[in-house]
Structure formats: C-alpha cells, structure tokens
Design a protein around this motif. Structure first.
Motif, PDB file in Angstrom:
ATOM      1  N   ILE A 150       0.835  -1.214   0.000  1.00 32.92           N
ATOM      2  CA  ILE A 150       0.000   0.000   0.000  1.00 32.92           C
ATOM      3  C   ILE A 150       0.860   1.250   0.000  1.00 32.92           C
ATOM      4  N   VAL A 151       1.958   1.242   0.790  1.00 29.30           N
ATOM      5  CA  VAL A 151       2.852   2.409   0.864  1.00 29.30           C
ATOM      6  C   VAL A 151       3.495   2.659  -0.488  1.00 29.30           C
ATOM      7  N   VAL A 152       3.930   1.602  -1.164  1.00 28.74           N
ATOM      8  CA  VAL A 152       4.565   1.751  -2.476  1.00 28.74           C
ATOM      9  C   VAL A 152       3.583   2.348  -3.481  1.00 28.74           C
ATOM     10  N   VAL A 153       2.353   1.891  -3.466  1.00 23.96           N
ATOM     11  CA  VAL A 153       1.355   2.416  -4.397  1.00 23.96           C
ATOM     12  C   VAL A 153       1.108   3.899  -4.151  1.00 23.96           C
ATOM     13  N   ILE A 154       0.997   4.313  -2.898  1.00 25.17           N
ATOM     14  CA  ILE A 154       0.742   5.729  -2.578  1.00 25.17           C
ATOM     15  C   ILE A 154       1.896   6.600  -3.052  1.00 25.17           C
ATOM     16  N   VAL A 155       3.141   6.154  -2.805  1.00 24.00           N
ATOM     17  CA  VAL A 155       4.310   6.935  -3.234  1.00 24.00           C
ATOM     18  C   VAL A 155       4.330   7.070  -4.759  1.00 24.00           C
ATOM     19  N   GLY A 156       3.978   5.991  -5.459  1.00 28.55           N
ATOM     20  CA  GLY A 156       3.944   6.057  -6.917  1.00 28.55           C
ATOM     21  C   GLY A 156       2.924   7.059  -7.430  1.00 28.55           C
ATOM     22  N   ILE A 158       1.859   9.744  -5.881  1.00 29.98           N
ATOM     23  CA  ILE A 158       2.343  11.116  -5.587  1.00 29.98           C
ATOM     24  C   ILE A 158       3.375  11.553  -6.624  1.00 29.98           C
ATOM     25  N   ILE A 159       4.320  10.658  -6.968  1.00 27.88           N
ATOM     26  CA  ILE A 159       5.358  10.998  -7.941  1.00 27.88           C
ATOM     27  C   ILE A 159       4.731  11.289  -9.310  1.00 27.88           C
ATOM     28  N   PHE A 160       3.763  10.507  -9.713  1.00 24.74           N
ATOM     29  CA  PHE A 160       3.098  10.714 -11.000  1.00 24.74           C
ATOM     30  C   PHE A 160       2.385  12.062 -11.047  1.00 24.74           C
ATOM     31  N   VAL A 166       4.489  19.443 -13.370  1.00 22.90           N
ATOM     32  CA  VAL A 166       5.695  20.179 -13.785  1.00 22.90           C
ATOM     33  C   VAL A 166       5.771  20.291 -15.294  1.00 22.90           C
ATOM     34  N   PHE A 167       5.474  19.193 -16.014  1.00 24.44           N
ATOM     35  CA  PHE A 167       5.679  19.165 -17.454  1.00 24.44           C
ATOM     36  C   PHE A 167       4.393  19.348 -18.263  1.00 24.44           C
ATOM     37  N   ALA A 168       3.261  19.535 -17.643  1.00 20.67           N
ATOM     38  CA  ALA A 168       2.014  19.726 -18.389  1.00 20.67           C
ATOM     39  C   ALA A 168       1.957  21.125 -18.957  1.00 20.67           C
ATOM     40  N   PRO A 169       1.403  21.352 -20.188  1.00 26.75           N
ATOM     41  CA  PRO A 169       1.302  22.698 -20.780  1.00 26.75           C
ATOM     42  C   PRO A 169       0.362  23.566 -19.964  1.00 26.75           C
ATOM     43  N   ASP A 170       0.674  24.900 -19.982  1.00 23.62           N
ATOM     44  CA  ASP A 170      -0.122  25.868 -19.221  1.00 23.62           C
ATOM     45  C   ASP A 170      -1.331  26.259 -20.053  1.00 23.62           C
ATOM     46  N   ASP A 171      -2.481  25.740 -19.688  1.00 24.78           N
ATOM     47  CA  ASP A 171      -3.713  26.035 -20.411  1.00 24.78           C
ATOM     48  C   ASP A 171      -4.557  27.074 -19.697  1.00 24.78           C
ATOM     49  N   SER A 172      -3.951  27.759 -18.713  1.00 24.20           N
ATOM     50  CA  SER A 172      -4.753  28.705 -17.946  1.00 24.20           C
ATOM     51  C   SER A 172      -5.195  29.880 -18.778  1.00 24.20           C
ATOM     52  N   SER A 173      -4.257  30.346 -19.706  1.00 25.84           N
ATOM     53  CA  SER A 173      -4.627  31.499 -20.541  1.00 25.84           C
ATOM     54  C   SER A 173      -5.750  31.150 -21.480  1.00 25.84           C
ATOM     55  N   ALA A 174      -5.679  29.908 -22.044  1.00 27.75           N
ATOM     56  CA  ALA A 174      -6.740  29.489 -22.953  1.00 27.75           C
ATOM     57  C   ALA A 174      -8.070  29.396 -22.244  1.00 27.75           C
TER      58      ALA A 174
END
Length: 320
Positions: A150-156, A158-160, A166-174
């Motif tokens: 269960i701990v391993v799944v939760i950590v995974g 969070i990392i995802f 961080v790497f998703a495009p900024d669609d706030s202006s659109a």
C-alpha cells in the motif's frame, strides 16, 4: 340512596312523567335518571363529586325540596365512599400476599457440565498452543507485506502527480479566454416581498374560522381545512362556577365537572368533514361564557340565557 331513588321514581310515575320528559327538563340522559332511581352509585363512580347536582336537579323538577333529603343523601354517599376504601384496602392486602408467596418459592438447582477442554490431555493442549502460535506468526507476516504494498502504491501516485504538474502545458490562458468569451448576464432578482405578504393574507383569509348561526344554540363552523389541527377553548369570564361537559360525535372528550374562571377547558384535535361538538352547560344563566375555535371568538346568542340553568350548544364543524 335506594330509598331516595325509589321516592323520586314513585313521584315521577305518579305525575306520569317518562324518562324523555325528565330528559327535556333536566338535560340528563335516561341512563343517568334510571341509575339515580335504582340507587346505583357504581354508575357514577367516576363522577361521584357531581352526583349531588343531578339529584338536586331531578328533585326540583319533581317538586321535591332537596333540603328534605339532604341528610339521607349525605349518609348514603359517606357509606359508599367507605365501602370503596375498604375494597381498595382488601385489594392491596391480596396483592401484598401474592408478592410474598412468589418470593418464598425456592429457586431450582441447575447443573452445568464441565467444559470440553477440561477433558483433554496435556499433550493435545500443548499441540494446540503450538499451532495457534504458528498461525499468529504467519498472520503478522501477511499483514506487514500488505502494508508495504500500500505504501509503495501511494508513493507512486504522488510521484506521477508531481511529474504531471511540472511538465504539463499551461492552459490557464486558454481557459481564461474561453471564460471571457462566454459571460452569463446576471438575471435581476424579483422583489417578492409584496407577493409573499399577499400570499400570507390570502392563506389567512382561507384559514379564518367563520361561524354561521343556525338557531340560538346551534352554529355551523367553516373556514377550517380537513384534518388540520382544531382547538376548542371554553372560557368562563366571571367568578361563578359552572358544570361543563363536551362531546365529539357522541363521545365524551372533556369530562363533565365543575369549572370556574381559573380552569383551563381546552380540547385539541383535528377538523373532520362533518364533526358535531355538543357542549353541556349547567348554571349557564349566571355565566359569561366565550367559545373560541382556533383562536377565533364565537358570539353566543344572548337569548340562550333565557333557557334556564341547563343549556346545550351544538357546533357543526365542516372541514374543507
């Protein structure tokens, strides 16, 4: 009391009065008249305090002075009261005796077999202890492994989530542009103040109680909704005592008794389609009486006071 009742009965028969004739003159029921003539105290067991009023009224219409039979009446009532007291004492003694007898009944002896485990030999007991220890140990190991998974799944997860942000495009202006393109026009709120007050006034008018006089002692009640709460309130507005009883469709809902201006005489029920309330008054001629239905006052015809001390008021409630 039987001698008084027989005396009144003889006078009634001599004057050729029927029970119906006496009922019209006294507003007493035929079964009450018959009980007085038979000297039946048990019939008035729940209303013994007002039996004197019945006997006095019956004697007056027959032309008998109540003072002439007062002593005999008081003696009869006293003897009957003492009989009731002795009966209550005997019933209490019998109850105490029954309770005492139940306490003296001996309790039955019970036998409990020894537990099955007591018949096992020492070897089998030790073997069971070892097996249970192994089971507990294996159970602890399985629980620990499940916790780690269960701990391993939760950590995974969070990392995802962090990598996505961080790497998703900024669609706030659109999104802002889309929101600016479609701007809903606010709808002006309507002022419902006057409408709400108008509705309240209309509801009050619909629920207002209306009294329609059929004859000096009979009234039709309208303006109440079917199955809505209905409160009948009778108020005596001077210091004179009066005897009052109330029936609903022939069933007694306010017990006949002597009331005064400090008494609370209220019946609360529900409005029926064709309910008939009958209010019996004694000593009405000297009273100032007000009747309220759901807080609305009913004006009683002044001419009813000419009917004498005994009076019946009939209210026909027509729930709509």
């Amino acid at each position: 009391m039987k001698e008084i009742g027989q005396q009144l009965k003889d006078i009634r028969l001599k004057k050729k009065y029927t029970y119906a004739d006496i009922e019209k003159m006294t507003k007493m029921r035929p079964d009450q008249i018959e009980a007085i003539e038979n000297g039946d105290f048990d019939f008035f067991e729940n209303d013994i305090s007002y039996l004197r009023f019945y006997v006095r009224k019956y004697a007056e219409v027959l032309g008998v002075n109540f003072d002439d039979i007062r002593d005999a009446y008081d003696t009869s009532v006293e003897e009957y009261t003492q009989t009731l007291s002795m009966k209550a004492i005997q019933e209490r003694e019998e109850l105490d005796q029954n309770i005492k007898q139940r306490r003296e009944v001996p309790k039955a002896h019970t036998y409990t077999e020894p537990p099955v485990s007591a018949n096992k030999d020492l070897k089998s007991i030790r073997q069971n202890v070892k097996q249970s220890s192994r089971f507990r140990k294996s159970k602890v190991d399985i629980s620990l492994i499940s916790l780690l998974v269960i701990v391993v799944v939760i950590v995974g997860v969070i990392i995802f989530a962090v990598f996505n942000n961080v790497f998703a495009p900024d669609d706030s202006s659109a999104n802002n542009d889309k929101q600016s393109e479609v701007t809903p026009t606010p709808t002006p709120e309507k002022d419902n103040g006057d409408t709400d007050e108008t509705k309240k006034e209309q509801e009050q008018e619909k629920n207002s109680v209306v009294f329609t006089q059929v004859n000096p002692s009979t009234y039709d009640i309208t303006g109440v909704k079917l199955n809505d709460p209905l409160e009948l309130d009778i108020r005596l507005e001077n210091g004179t005592e009066s005897w009052i009883r109330v029936y609903l469709n022939g069933q007694e809902v306010i017990i006949g008794d002597v009331y005064n201006s400090t008494s609370k005489i209220v019946y609360t029920g529900t409005a029926g389609a064709n309910d008939i309330y009958t209010i019996n008054f004694g000593n009405y001629a000297d009273q100032k009486v007000s009747i309220y239905i759901n807080g609305t006052k009913m004006t009683i015809d002044p001419s009813v006071a000419a009917n004498g001390n005994v009076l019946d008021i009939t209210l026909n409630v027509k729930g709509q």
